[in-house]
Each structure stands twice: as C-alpha cells, then as structure tokens.
Design a protein around this motif. Structure first.
Motif, PDB file in Angstrom:
ATOM      1  N   LYS A 273       1.872   6.183  -7.371  1.00  0.00           N
ATOM      2  CA  LYS A 273       0.752   6.764  -8.112  1.00  0.00           C
ATOM      3  C   LYS A 273       1.081   8.098  -8.784  1.00  0.00           C
TER       4      LYS A 273
ATOM      5  N   ARG B  42      -0.798  -8.118  -5.004  1.00  0.00           N
ATOM      6  CA  ARG B  42      -1.549  -8.493  -3.797  1.00  0.00           C
ATOM      7  C   ARG B  42      -1.987  -9.949  -3.839  1.00  0.00           C
TER       8      ARG B  42
ATOM      9  N   VAL C  24       1.745  -3.608 -10.133  1.00  0.00           N
ATOM     10  CA  VAL C  24       2.097  -3.631  -8.709  1.00  0.00           C
ATOM     11  C   VAL C  24       0.852  -3.967  -7.879  1.00  0.00           C
ATOM     12  N   THR C  25      -0.285  -3.423  -8.255  1.00  0.00           N
ATOM     13  CA  THR C  25      -1.539  -3.735  -7.551  1.00  0.00           C
ATOM     14  C   THR C  25      -1.837  -5.236  -7.641  1.00  0.00           C
TER      15      THR C  25
ATOM     16  N   SER D 260       0.824  -1.213   0.000  1.00  0.00           N
ATOM     17  CA  SER D 260       0.000   0.000   0.000  1.00  0.00           C
ATOM     18  C   SER D 260       0.859   1.265   0.000  1.00  0.00           C
TER      19      SER D 260
ATOM     20  N   LEU E 133       2.416   1.691  -3.423  1.00  0.00           N
ATOM     21  CA  LEU E 133       1.426   2.183  -4.392  1.00  0.00           C
ATOM     22  C   LEU E 133       1.159   3.669  -4.195  1.00  0.00           C
ATOM     23  N   THR E 134       1.080   4.095  -2.947  1.00  0.00           N
ATOM     24  CA  THR E 134       0.870   5.513  -2.658  1.00  0.00           C
ATOM     25  C   THR E 134       2.017   6.345  -3.221  1.00  0.00           C
TER      26      THR E 134
ATOM     27  N   ILE F 267       1.408   0.740 -12.163  1.00  0.00           N
ATOM     28  CA  ILE F 267       0.487   0.738 -11.012  1.00  0.00           C
ATOM     29  C   ILE F 267      -0.367  -0.530 -11.038  1.00  0.00           C
ATOM     30  N   GLN F 268      -0.871  -0.850 -12.206  1.00  0.00           N
ATOM     31  CA  GLN F 268      -1.733  -2.033 -12.344  1.00  0.00           C
ATOM     32  C   GLN F 268      -0.966  -3.313 -12.011  1.00  0.00           C
TER      33      GLN F 268
END
Length: 127
Positions: free
Chosen positions: A59, A74, A70-71, A52, A55-56, A67-68
């Motif tokens: 961004k 999860r 790395v997301t 998290s 990602l912050t 970003i996609q």
C-alpha cells in the motif's frame, strides 16, 4: 438340522462382520474427508494471511492498479494473474533502466531484471 443352523449362524456372523467392516470403512472415509476439509481451510487461511501481509506492505509503495490487481487475487484460484503482473512490472523496470542516462552502466541492472523475470517464470511454472 443342527448343521443347517450352524451354517445359518456362520452366514449371519459373516454378514455382521461384513456390515461392521463396511461401517468402519465409511467412518474412516468420513474422517478422511473432514480432515481434508480442515487442512484445506488452514491452507486457505495461510494464503489469506499472506495476501493481507503483502497488501499491507504494498500500500505505501505500489501504484493503485497494482493494489487493485493484488486484492483481486483473493477470488482467483491460481497464480496466473500474479505471474502476469510480476512479468509486466519487470518489463516496465527493464524499459525504465534502458532510458536512464547513457553515462551510467545499466547492463548489470538489465541483466538482474531479466534474471529475476526468468526465475519468477520458473517459480510459477513449478507451482
């Protein structure tokens, strides 16, 4: 007859002792398993927090596809996709540096980029 009762009492006592040890061992095993689950949960929570935070930070500066990807980490159990993403980014940086103006000395940047790539591969191979 008293000797038979004494032997029987001793056998029952041993049986009770054995059953008690068995129960204690099973209890310890359950506690060990529960502790393992707690530790695993804490580690997962730390990984989620790290992701998290990353990602912050990413961004405002990273491309949407980064970003996609790395997301999507999860739901991935290992770091292979992250290693590939980093390797691709390093390769892109290396290509961009090579296309810079010929007047500038880009050799130190190319060497630093290659060093980064090698060290990241080493890091992921050791994990």
């Amino acid at each position: 007859m008293a000797q038979e009762e004494s032997g029987l009492d001793e056998l029952l006592a041993l049986s009770r002792k054995f059953n008690k040890q068995k129960e204690d061992n099973e209890k310890q095993e359950r506690q060990r398993i529960e502790q393992g689950k707690k530790v695993k949960g804490v580690l997962q929570g730390l990984q989620d927090l790290n992701l998290s935070m990353a990602l912050t930070q990413l961004k405002p500066i990273a491309k949407p596809d980064v970003i996609q990807r790395v997301t999507a980490l999860r739901t991935k159990p290992n770091t292979d996709d992250l290693r590939k993403l980093i390797t691709n980014l390093v390769d892109d940086i290396e290509k961009q540096i090579s296309t810079l103006n010929a007047k500038s000395d880009t050799a130190p940047l190319v060497d630093a980029t290659r060093t980064l790539s090698i060290l990241l591969d080493l890091y992921f191979s050791l994990n």
